[in-house]
Design an enzyme around this catalytic site. Structure first.
Site, PDB file in Angstrom:
ATOM      1  N   THR A  13       0.822  -1.214   0.000  1.00 27.44           N
ATOM      2  CA  THR A  13       0.000   0.000   0.000  1.00 27.44           C
ATOM      3  C   THR A  13       0.858   1.267   0.000  1.00 27.44           C
ATOM      4  OG1 THR A  13      -0.062  -0.165   2.398  1.00 27.44           O
ATOM      5  CG2 THR A  13      -1.944  -1.073   1.205  1.00 27.44           C
ATOM      6  N   CYS A 132      18.147   5.043  -3.101  1.00 28.37           N
ATOM      7  CA  CYS A 132      17.763   5.686  -4.364  1.00 28.37           C
ATOM      8  C   CYS A 132      18.835   6.632  -4.915  1.00 28.37           C
ATOM      9  CB  CYS A 132      16.454   6.435  -4.178  1.00 28.37           C
ATOM     10  SG  CYS A 132      16.372   7.353  -2.632  1.00 28.37           S
ATOM     11  N   GLN A 159      16.465  15.894  -3.295  1.00 28.47           N
ATOM     12  CA  GLN A 159      15.636  14.690  -3.281  1.00 28.47           C
ATOM     13  C   GLN A 159      14.157  14.997  -3.039  1.00 28.47           C
ATOM     14  OE1 GLN A 159      19.294  12.342  -1.127  1.00 28.47           O
ATOM     15  NE2 GLN A 159      17.318  11.302  -1.074  1.00 28.47           N
ATOM     16  N   HIS A 245      14.570  12.448  -8.108  1.00 30.29           N
ATOM     17  CA  HIS A 245      15.718  13.032  -7.406  1.00 30.29           C
ATOM     18  C   HIS A 245      16.684  13.631  -8.433  1.00 30.29           C
ATOM     19  CE1 HIS A 245      14.231  11.221  -3.877  1.00 30.29           C
ATOM     20  NE2 HIS A 245      15.159  10.317  -3.618  1.00 30.29           N
TER      21      HIS A 245
HETATM   22  P1  A2P Z   1       0.110   0.219   5.770  1.00 30.10           P
HETATM   23  O1  A2P Z   1      -0.440   1.029   4.630  1.00 30.10           O
HETATM   24  O2  A2P Z   1      -0.775  -0.904   6.157  1.00 30.10           O
HETATM   25  O3  A2P Z   1       0.586   1.049   6.936  1.00 30.10           O
HETATM   26  P2  A2P Z   1       5.153   4.451   2.751  1.00 30.10           P
HETATM   27  O4  A2P Z   1       6.638   4.269   2.559  1.00 30.10           O
HETATM   28  O5  A2P Z   1       4.499   5.032   1.537  1.00 30.10           O
HETATM   29  O6  A2P Z   1       4.852   5.203   3.998  1.00 30.10           O
HETATM   30  O7  A2P Z   1       4.553   2.973   2.907  1.00 30.10           O
HETATM   31  C1  A2P Z   1       4.975   2.089   3.914  1.00 30.10           C
HETATM   32  C2  A2P Z   1       4.455   0.683   3.619  1.00 30.10           C
HETATM   33  O8  A2P Z   1       4.893  -0.181   4.685  1.00 30.10           O
HETATM   34  C3  A2P Z   1       2.929   0.595   3.606  1.00 30.10           C
HETATM   35  O9  A2P Z   1       2.522  -0.380   2.674  1.00 30.10           O
HETATM   36  C4  A2P Z   1       2.640   0.149   5.013  1.00 30.10           C
HETATM   37  O10 A2P Z   1       1.416  -0.534   5.168  1.00 30.10           O
HETATM   38  C5  A2P Z   1       3.768  -0.819   5.246  1.00 30.10           C
HETATM   39  N1  A2P Z   1       3.929  -1.058   6.683  1.00 30.10           N
HETATM   40  C6  A2P Z   1       4.203  -0.162   7.634  1.00 30.10           C
HETATM   41  N2  A2P Z   1       4.214  -0.749   8.864  1.00 30.10           N
HETATM   42  C7  A2P Z   1       3.956  -2.061   8.660  1.00 30.10           C
HETATM   43  C8  A2P Z   1       3.822  -3.193   9.509  1.00 30.10           C
HETATM   44  N3  A2P Z   1       3.960  -3.107  10.825  1.00 30.10           N
HETATM   45  N4  A2P Z   1       3.550  -4.408   8.923  1.00 30.10           N
HETATM   46  C9  A2P Z   1       3.396  -4.504   7.595  1.00 30.10           C
HETATM   47  N5  A2P Z   1       3.494  -3.459   6.746  1.00 30.10           N
HETATM   48  C10 A2P Z   1       3.769  -2.244   7.263  1.00 30.10           C
END
Ligand code: A2P
Length: 340
Positions: A13, A132, A159, A245
Site C-alpha cells: 500500500t 535511491c 531529493q 531526485h
Molecule cells: P500500511 O499502509 O498498512 O501502513 P510508505 O513508505 O508510503 O509510507 O509505505 C509504507 C508501507 O509499509 C505501507 O505499505 C505500510 O502498510 C507498510 N507497513 C508499515 N508498517 C507495517 C507493519 N507493521 N507491517 C506490515 N506493513 C507495514
C-alpha cells in the site's frame, strides 16, 4: 509454457509498493500469484497490479512458503523481522530497506553495475536494493569509472518527498496549499516546513556530522563498485518536489576525461539517457523527464574549471522507479533468468 513465480509485495500500500505492483505488470514479469501484504490496518483494502485487483493481506500472519520471491519495502524494522523468516521459508527476498545492505554476505546490486553479485544471494536468501540516490549516481558513473577510473566524488542531492513515503507527499501538498492560502503551516513528517523550502537533512544525524543518507552514499558506492578507494563526499537535501531526485556530481577521475569523451561514453550506456544541449531547457529535470520514466538522465556535462581531472554532471531519475521499485524488479528479472 513459461515458468511463473509467485511473488509477495511487502508494503504493497506504500509509495514504492504501488510502483512495484505496477511494474510487475508493465514489464510482464512472469508472475503466477501476487500477494499484496501490508500492516493489519490495510487488511481487506485493495490495490492494483495491472488488470488484477488484489486484496491486501496481513504480513504478520502470511505464510511465505507460498512464494518464491518477496519484494520488501515496508521499512527497515519490518525487514529485520520478516525478511529472514521469508528466506527461511524458501522465498528469496529483494529488500529495498537499508537493514541488510552493509552485511558482507548480502549482495547489494544495481544490475547495470554489478549484476554478477546477484549469484551471492544463496548465503542468506536476501539481496539488498541500494539507496535511491546511490543507484542513479552509480548508473551514471559506471561507464566513466570503467574508462578512466574515479578518485573522488563530491555530490549534492536534491531529493523529492516521495522518497520519504506517502505521508510526506501529502505533507508537501497540504503545506503548499496552506502557504498559498496564507494559512499556518503544520510540519509533521519533516522537522521544518518542506513547502517552498529546502532541508539539508535526510535520515538521522551521525557522530561524524554527516546524515545517514549521506553515509549510505559513501558505503554503498564503495560496495557496489567493488572499490573502497573511491572517496565520496555527499550533502543530501530534501526539496519540495513530488517525484524524481536530482544530483549535482563533481568527480575527479584518475585520467583526464574531456566533456566530449564523457558524453560519448554515456550516450547509449545501459540505463542512461543523455540530454545535454547547452541552451535553455536543454537538460533533464525531475518533473519534465524523470517522473514516471525508467532511465537515469544525464545533462550539464562539463569540465571542472577548478581541477585538471574534474568533471561535472547533472543526474536525474525517478526515485520510486530506478531508485527503488524498478531496480528491485530488474534484480528479480536477472534472478529468474539465471538462477531459478
Ligand atoms: P500500511 O499502509 O498498512 O501502513 P510508505 O513508505 O508510503 O509510507 O509505505 C509504507 C508501507 O509499509 C505501507 O505499505 C505500510 O502498510 C507498510 N507497513 C508499515 N508498517 C507495517 C507493519 N507493521 N507491517 C506490515 N506493513 C507495514
Amino acid at each position: 509454457m513459461t515458468k511463473t513465480f509467485d511473488v509477495a509485495v511487502v508494503g504493497a500500500t506504500g509509495a514504492v509498493g504501488e510502483v512495484m505492483l505496477a511494474l510487475l505488470a508493465e514489464r510482464r514479469f512472469p508472475v503466477g500469484t501476487v500477494y499484496a501484504l501490508a500492516s493489519q490496518r490495510s487488511v481487506g483494502t485493495t490495490v492494483r497490479c495491472g488488470d488484477r485487483t488484489l486484496t491486501v493481506q496481513d504480513l504478520a500472519t502470511f505464510d511465505f512458503r507460498k512464494t518464491q520471491i518477496g519484494l520488501f519495502s515496508a521499512g527497515g524494522d519490518i525487514s529485520a523481522i520478516y525478511a529472514p523468516k521469508a528466506a527461511a521459508a524458501g522465498c528469496i527476498v529483494i529488500d529495498n530497506t537499508a537493514h541488510f545492505r552493509y552485511d558482507d554476505d548480502i549482495p547489494l546490486v544495481v544490475p547495470e553495475v554489478n549484476p554478477g553479485d546477484i549469484g551471492r544471494y544463496q548465503a542468506r536468501g536476501i539481496i539488498a536494493n541500494p539507496n535511491c540516490s546511490t543507484i542513479q549516481m552509480v548508473v551514471a558513473l559506471k561507464p566513466i569509472y570503467d574508462a578512466v577510473g574515479i578518485e573522488r566524488i563530491n555530490v549534492c542531492t536534491y531529493q523529492s518527498v516521495s522518497g520519504t513515503g506517502k505521508e510526506a507527499i501529502e505533507e508537501l501538498a497540504l503545506q503548499s496549499r496552506a502557504v498559498l492560502a496564507g494559512d499556518p503551516v503544520v510540519a509533521k513528517v519533516y522537522p521544518k516546513p518542506i513547502a517552498f523550502n529546502v532541508l539539508p537533512h535526510i535520515d538521522v544525524f551521525l557522530e561524524n556530522g554527516y546524515t545517514k543518507e549521506e553515509m549510505k552514499m559513501v558505503w554503498e558506492t564503495n560496495k557496489i563498485m567493488g572499490d573502497p578507494s573511491i572517496r565520496v563526499n555527499p550533502t543530501t537535501a530534501r526539496v519540495p518536489v513530488m517525484y524524481g531526485h536530482s544530483e549535482a556530481l563533481h568527480i575527479e577521475t584518475r585520467e583526464k576525461l574531456t566533456a566530449v569523451a564523457a558524453r560519448a561514453l554515456l550516450t547509449g550506456a545501459p540505463g542512461v539517457v543523455v540530454l545535454d544541449e547547452r541552451k535553455p531547457g536543454g537538460y533533464p529535470t525531475a518533473v519534465t523527464e524523470s517522473a514516471g520514466h525508467d532511465a537515469v538522465f544525464v545533462g550539464r556535462i562539463r569540465e571542472d574549471v577548478s581541477h585538471p581531472r574534474g568533471l561535472d554532471l547533472w543526474v536525474v531519475s525517478d526515485n520510486l522507479r530506478k531508485g527503488a521499485a524498478l531496480n528491485s524488479i530488474q534484480i528479480a528479472e536477472h534472478l529468474v533468468a539465471t538462477f531459478l
